[in-house]
Design a protein around this motif. Structure first.
Motif, short mmCIF file in Angstrom:
data_model
loop_
_atom_site.label_atom_id
_atom_site.label_comp_id
_atom_site.label_asym_id
_atom_site.label_seq_id
_atom_site.Cartn_x
_atom_site.Cartn_y
_atom_site.Cartn_z
N PRO A 63 3.97 16.99 0.20
CA PRO A 63 3.47 15.61 0.18
C PRO A 63 4.57 14.61 0.57
CG PRO A 63 2.74 16.78 -1.77
CD PRO A 63 3.72 17.68 -1.08
N ILE A 64 4.21 13.71 1.45
CA ILE A 64 5.09 12.60 1.83
C ILE A 64 4.43 11.33 1.34
CG2 ILE A 64 3.99 12.31 4.12
CD1 ILE A 64 7.74 11.92 3.61
N ASP A 65 5.21 10.34 0.97
CA ASP A 65 4.62 9.06 0.62
C ASP A 65 5.41 7.95 1.28
OD1 ASP A 65 6.32 10.12 -1.89
OD2 ASP A 65 6.64 7.96 -1.66
N SER A 66 4.72 6.91 1.65
CA SER A 66 5.35 5.81 2.35
C SER A 66 4.80 4.50 1.78
CB SER A 66 5.01 5.94 3.84
OG SER A 66 6.03 5.44 4.64
N ASN A 67 5.70 3.59 1.44
CA ASN A 67 5.33 2.32 0.81
C ASN A 67 5.37 1.23 1.89
OD1 ASN A 67 5.82 -0.26 -0.49
ND2 ASN A 67 6.32 0.83 -2.37
N VAL A 68 4.27 0.52 2.11
CA VAL A 68 4.18 -0.33 3.30
C VAL A 68 3.53 -1.68 2.96
CG1 VAL A 68 2.02 0.84 3.93
CG2 VAL A 68 3.24 -0.42 5.68
N GLY A 69 4.00 -2.73 3.64
CA GLY A 69 3.42 -4.06 3.46
C GLY A 69 2.15 -4.24 4.26
N SER A 91 0.87 -1.17 0.00
CA SER A 91 0.00 0.00 0.00
C SER A 91 0.91 1.22 0.00
CB SER A 91 -0.83 0.06 1.29
OG SER A 91 -1.50 -1.15 1.51
N ILE A 92 0.46 2.29 -0.64
CA ILE A 92 1.23 3.54 -0.62
C ILE A 92 0.34 4.61 0.01
CG2 ILE A 92 2.40 5.31 -1.98
CD1 ILE A 92 2.08 1.71 -3.18
N VAL A 93 0.88 5.23 1.05
CA VAL A 93 0.13 6.22 1.81
C VAL A 93 0.73 7.60 1.55
CG1 VAL A 93 -0.85 6.65 4.08
CG2 VAL A 93 0.23 4.47 3.63
N THR A 94 -0.12 8.59 1.37
CA THR A 94 0.38 9.96 1.18
C THR A 94 -0.41 10.93 2.06
OG1 THR A 94 -1.15 10.43 -0.62
CG2 THR A 94 1.00 9.59 -1.26
N SER A 95 0.22 12.06 2.35
CA SER A 95 -0.43 13.14 3.09
C SER A 95 0.49 14.35 3.02
CB SER A 95 -0.65 12.72 4.55
OG SER A 95 -1.51 13.63 5.20
N ILE A 96 0.02 15.51 3.46
CA ILE A 96 0.94 16.63 3.68
C ILE A 96 1.61 16.38 5.02
CG2 ILE A 96 1.16 19.12 4.03
CD1 ILE A 96 0.41 18.37 1.14
N SER A 97 2.92 16.36 5.00
CA SER A 97 3.69 15.91 6.16
C SER A 97 3.82 16.99 7.23
CB SER A 97 5.10 15.51 5.70
OG SER A 97 6.00 15.49 6.78
N PRO A 98 3.65 16.62 8.51
CA PRO A 98 3.92 17.56 9.60
C PRO A 98 5.40 17.95 9.67
CG PRO A 98 2.83 15.57 10.43
CD PRO A 98 3.20 15.32 9.00
N MET A 99 6.26 17.12 9.11
CA MET A 99 7.69 17.39 9.23
C MET A 99 8.20 18.28 8.10
SD MET A 99 8.89 13.79 10.76
CE MET A 99 9.94 14.61 11.93
N THR A 100 7.62 18.12 6.90
CA THR A 100 8.17 18.82 5.74
C THR A 100 7.21 19.84 5.14
OG1 THR A 100 7.33 17.17 4.18
CG2 THR A 100 9.50 16.76 5.13
N GLY A 101 5.92 19.72 5.38
CA GLY A 101 4.94 20.63 4.80
C GLY A 101 4.63 20.36 3.34
#
Ligand code: SF4
Length: 754
Positions: free
Chosen positions: A132-138, A120-130
């Motif tokens: 879009p962040i994306d994270s690839n997860v099992g 699954s790939i999750v995205t959001s506006i990141s609290p750390m960077t401001g």
């Protein structure tokens, strides 16, 4: 129950034992929607699910052919949904209700015949960077979501009190439930919801959770569950980077649950069923034959890496100061091989049939601290990044405590990479006397002080003390906090605080690889190794001597690696086990045999006949689109790629210079310097000027290769060629492409640009 309960509040119910019991049994429903589960077509459900938690809207949106052709799926779909879902007239902050969390797999996700096809790939506006962040997860959530009839899930708004979302993919129902009765830690939430919703002893469910620390920290992660068939318990993978767990808890989401009782290839409706089966068999067979003589992922997983990194001076130790340590052998693969439970006999694939099977665990682990002290628990991992970040980089060389940090970080919903890298920064400041216990809430954070490290982690779960109030906000925040409150020299912190764009570095020493400095500094989302990992090619093999060679790699590999995130795939089967004849090919780093497998897989699933080059072009569209999204968020220009912490580029202190003096002296002589009368400080200063100039030249060369302006903006020509020239995209490009970059971000020489 649903309609009646829509007006009830959790506060009312807590007053009543009867209502409490009803809620446990009946799962108080705030909103529900019944829908017809569509038949999938060549890997796509052709619709997405939208939920707004502010008013409990549940909507189904259709996916058209243009969206599929342009964005492929996975991260591409996530970003397109966010692009259209977020207000376009202003920068959206991570905690604005309009921010979204999107989760998608991709057209190849959920294929039980292919190794690694369950991401699954999750995205959001990141609290750390401001941005879009994306994270690839099992885990099984993305595949379950797709089989329930949705290519992506888009969550917007903020609930008034804790809720969880239940997607019943067997019966075509979506429900938003009150969650005020759920416990706090990821493990406990999953246990309760599994008991509540499973009809197949847990095998039919995937639960997404964060944890209590994500309510206070910016570095909150998400845990995605999957079912360990042999040990008969839920296991977890983490979407770690960039604080999506923090957004999740800020929206008052306690959990997402997706239920599908079975997944078959037939359900994915491939264009060429036999073709998918055959390429899956070919790839799996090769892995089963060659893994035992290559990296032994099935036995050790990514824990095989610390010894290799240590040998090549790449293992971060004591805040990335050095790349090896005599004590590091306590964290090598042979130790983890003995520590992991039932290796080779358990069910260690975070996707059902994955031939690599690398997700190992420790069953019967007994923590020595915290709320689970003395109890028998299961630790998922540790994997390489955690071993390096929460082990060698903070000088903790006791595998028990590395596993304990791993366990609590997951339970509390904390990213182990950001945790380890931030802790290393604080420890160096503490050791060098820049801060004392006053700044750390009384914690003596010397190298290796693992009980203090765990105490900070436990504080993070309560929101109290230094851990809860400050540490969890990460390195970027702490630079500001220590500077303002304790007068710490900001230049020192800029040099040794290992974050860029607000995100902490993942766990490789990059000082001696210019290409990897670009691999971290010239990323879209911050220094994360999943875009480009070029250290071996550059530093060890010297395959890319010129700026143009490095720029070519900094074009190809981020594009190629992006492709996995578009399709719902794990990257590890691409290059952690390679064909026996791979080294005889023209470009072994690309693993051409496996690129050919993936082109066959995509063609057989979707019916679109593609080559390896076509796969890369799919990624180029999304990569450039994400860059323009960053610009829309006010952070996608050259200035944002500039000025990485100098520790990632070269030796900060004279002590570091002297630890590798032979190497650095040679480099200075190679650029024509007479160093005979120079002391270490003078040589270190000269080396720094040279290395910072080279990073700027590399930036020029990389932008040129990517088809961007010198200010880092994809040109109109690039955007049109890629077919992402939507009017609102072009408006941003036109606004910025004529702008010159700040002069101090440019090199003295134009050699890499002209
Ligand atoms: S290679 Fe490992 S991480 Fe990737 S899907 Fe397979 S088991 Fe999961």
């Amino acid at each position: 129950m649903g309609a009646m309960a829509q007006t009830a509040t959790s506060a009312n119910c807590e007053l009543s034992l009867t209502c409490y019991l009803l809620r446990v049994v009946c799962k108080m429903t705030l909103k529900e929607l019944e829908y017809k589960i569509p038949k999938l077509d060549r890997g796509y459900a052709n619709q997405t699910l939208y939920i707004n938690l502010s008013d409990n809207t549940i909507k189904i949106k259709s996916v058209d052919e243009k969206m599929k052709k342009t964005f492929t799926g996975g991260k591409g779909f996530d970003l397109w949904l966010m692009w259209n879902g977020l207000p376009k007239d202003r920068v959206v902050k991570w905690d604005d209700p309009e921010n979204e969390i999107c989760i998608a797999t991709g057209p190849l996700g959920g294929v039980t015949q292919y190794p690694g096809a369950g991401k699954s790939i999750v995205t959001s506006i990141s609290p750390m960077t401001g941005i879009p962040i994306d994270s690839n997860v099992g885990g099984y959530f993305g595949p379950n979501l797709k089989m329930a009839g949705f290519d992506a899930l888009e969550i917007q708004g903020k609930a008034k009190s804790d809720i969880y979302v239940y997607i019943d993919g067997d019966n075509g129902k979506i429900e938003i439930h009150d969650a005020s009765d759920l416990p706090d830690t990821a493990y406990e939430i999953t246990r309760v919801l599994t008991e509540r919703h499973t009809e197949k002893d847990g095998k039919d469910l995937s639960v997404v959770t964060s944890g209590p620390a994500a309510e206070y920290a910016y570095m909150g992660c998400l845990n995605f569950s999957w079912w360990d068939m042999r040990r008969n318990l839920p296991r977890y993978k983490q979407a770690g980077r960039g604080g999506i767990g923090t957004v999740f808890r800020n929206k008052k989401v306690k959990a997402l649950v997706a239920k599908v009782s079975k997944i078959t290839l037939n359900m994915n409706a491939p264009d060429d069923m036999e073709g998918v089966k055959q390429v899956g068999r070919d790839h799996s067979k090769e892995i089963l034959n060659l893994d035992p003589v290559q990296n032994r992922m099935r036995v050790i997983g990514t824990a095989h890496l610390p010894s290799i990194m240590d040998e090549f001076d790449l293992l971060p130790t004591r805040n990335f100061r050095t790349g090896s340590d005599p004590e590091a052998k306590a964290l090598f693969g042979d130790v983890w091989e003995k520590t992991f439970s039932n290796v080779g006999k358990g069910w260690d694939g975070c996707w059902r049939p994955c031939a690599i099977n690398c997700s190992h665990c420790i069953v019967g682990f007994v923590p020595k601290t915290g709320p689970f002290k003395g109890k028998s628990v299961v630790v998922d991992g540790p994997e390489y990044e955690t071993i390096a970040g929460c082990g060698s980089n903070i000088a903790v060389f006791d595998p028990h405590y590395v596993a304990e940090i791993n366990f609590y970080a997951d339970a509390y919903g904390i990213d182990t990479i950001s945790f380890g890298t931030t802790m290393a920064f604080v420890m160096e400041l503490f050791e060098e006397g820049y801060i004392n216990e006053k700044a750390t809430g009384g914690h003596k954070l010397n190298w290796g002080a693992v009980k203090e490290v765990l105490a900070v982690l436990h504080e993070m779960a309560t929101g109290e003390g230094f851990g809860g109030k400050h540490f969890g906000k990460g390195t970027h925040y702490l630079k500001d906090y220590f500077g303002k409150e304790f007068g710490v020299d900001t230049n020192v912190m800029q040099d040794i605080g290992m974050e860029h764009k607000g995100l902490e570095y993942s766990e490789y020493v990059t000082k001696e690889s210019l290409a990897q400095q670009g691999g971290y500094g010239l990323t879209l989302k911050g220094p994360q190794h999943d875009e480009a990992w070029l250290i071996f090619l550059d530093q060890v093999h010297n395959y890319m001597p010129t700026f143009e060679d490095k720029a070519e790699a900094l074009h190809y590999f981020p594009m190629w690696r992006t492709w996995f995130g578009l399709n719902g795939l794990c990257k590890l089967p691409w290059n952690d086990v390679v064909p026996a004849d791979n080294s005889d090919t023209d470009e072994p780093a690309k693993v051409p045999g496996h690129v050919a497998f993936y082109a066959r897989f995509f063609t057989a699933m979707t019916g679109r006949k593609v080559s390896g080059d076509d796969l890369v072009q799919m990624s180029e569209r999304v990569y450039n689109f994400q860059r323009i999204f960053n610009i829309r968020q006010g952070k996608g220009l050259r200035i944002n790629d500039s000025n990485p912490p100098y520790r990632s580029v070269g030796p900060v202190t004279d002590w570091e210079y002297e630890s590798r003096q032979d190497r650095y002296d040679v480099q200075l002589k190679e650029i024509g310097m007479d160093i005979t009368s120079m002391n270490t400080s003078e040589k270190n200063k000269a080396l720094r000027a040279h290395r910072e100039e080279r990073y700027k030249c590399l930036t020029d060369a990389t932008y040129k290769r990517r088809g961007w302006t010198r200010n880092g903006v994809p040109t109109s020509h690039t955007v049109k060629e890629l077919g992402i020239d939507f009017p609102d995209v072009m408006a941003i490009v036109k606004k910025y492409e004529g702008q010159e970059p700040p002069a101090d971000t440019l090199p003295e020489s134009d050699e890499a640009w002209v």
